[in-house]
Design an enzyme around this catalytic site. Structure first.
Site, PDB file in Angstrom:
ATOM      1  N   GLY A 292       6.809  34.003  32.380  1.00  0.00           N
ATOM      2  CA  GLY A 292       5.650  34.670  31.793  1.00  0.00           C
ATOM      3  C   GLY A 292       6.002  35.553  30.617  1.00  0.00           C
TER       4      GLY A 292
ATOM      5  CD  GLU B 144       7.405  29.577  34.212  1.00  0.00           C
ATOM      6  OE1 GLU B 144       6.734  30.480  33.681  1.00  0.00           O
ATOM      7  OE2 GLU B 144       8.191  28.836  33.585  1.00  0.00           O
TER       8      GLU B 144
END
Length: 274
Positions: free
Chosen positions: A138, A161
């Site tokens: 993020g 991720e």
């Protein structure tokens, strides 16, 4: 905490002066500071050292608040995102916090993260991410939401991720291909690979890569120089007028009415492009 500092022409005695505190003088997560460095440039300073600027609920709310202040400030013409934590831009989502959420809470929080990145991308002034350290998951998605990115050569960036059994959920699958191309974006996402500043510049992920300095803020210094170069070219009044005209075109559309109806009825919207 997210710390907003507005760069305007004020006396040197006011450098570092804090903005309004919260109720009863309690410190706020996002504070406004003034500096004499120059007019029209705003900085969002990220300072959550104990969690390496990871994106938790409170921190995300603070970033939303900082953006809200900036969006309606007509004196701000360029915005910089900078970390106050040495060696880290943003480590991504706060996975310790997320581990305590149930599935519904995770889904809602990821939607809020996506909205945060959209708000950054929608700011009506140029935005620059100064990446002086790790920008992962993020954190890189936040940088990708900015118009421009400057990285120290030693910085590490990646949508990691998949190494955590996840997928990029805050715009990374859409914004990364627009920077580096579809094929390379797939490779970086599938592998979860991290790249340094020089590699990022060579593939178009960042605009500039600079050698890190002893203070650890080389990317910020280059981003500030870039902001000062942009500043004379930015006419926010014209930009706001264009935004107003575009919004006026949206008002009579069926999709706008459908979006509002879906919100009231708590259901997904069914847009038709009309």
């Amino acid at each position: 905490m997210a710390l907003l500092r507005l760069w305007r022409a004020v006396p040197a005695a006011l450098r570092g002066a804090r903005g309004r505190a919260g109720a009863a003088g309690a410190p706020r997560g996002a504070e406004v500071q003034l500096s004499a460095a120059g007019g029209g440039i705003a900085e969002i300073l990220m300072n959550r050292p104990h969690a390496r600027n990871s994106l938790g609920k409170v921190f995300v709310n603070e970033l939303f608040s900082a953006l809200e202040q900036l969006r309606f400030d007509e004196q701000v013409r360029v915005v910089l995102f900078k970390s106050q934590v040495k060696g880290v831009f943003c480590a991504g989502a706060d996975l310790k916090e997320r581990a305590k959420m149930d599935d519904a809470e995770v889904g809602e929080f990821v939607r809020r993260l996506r909205n945060l990145m959209d708000e950054i991308a929608a700011l009506p002034v140029p935005t620059i991410a100064a990446i002086d350290g790790y920008a992962l998951g993020g954190g890189l998605e936040l940088a990708l939401a900015c118009d421009l990115r400057v990285a120290a050569s030693s910085a590490k960036m990646g949508l990691i991720e998949t190494t955590r059994g996840l997928l990029p959920g805050a715009g990374g699958t859409q914004r990364l291909p627009r920077c580096v191309g579809i094929g390379l974006a797939k490779e970086l996402i599938f592998t979860g690979r991290q790249v340094d500043g020089e590699q990022a510049a060579s593939m178009g992920l960042v605009n500039h890569s600079v050698p890190q300095n002893s203070e650890g803020d080389a990317a910020y210094q280059r981003a500030l120089t870039l902001a000062k170069e942009i500043l004379p070219q930015v006419d926010i009044a014209s930009g706001m007028a264009i935004e107003g005209m575009c919004y006026a075109q949206n008002i009579p559309t069926q999709d706008r009415q459908e979006g509002m109806a879906a919100f009231r009825e708590k259901r997904p919207p069914r847009f038709t492009g009309k």
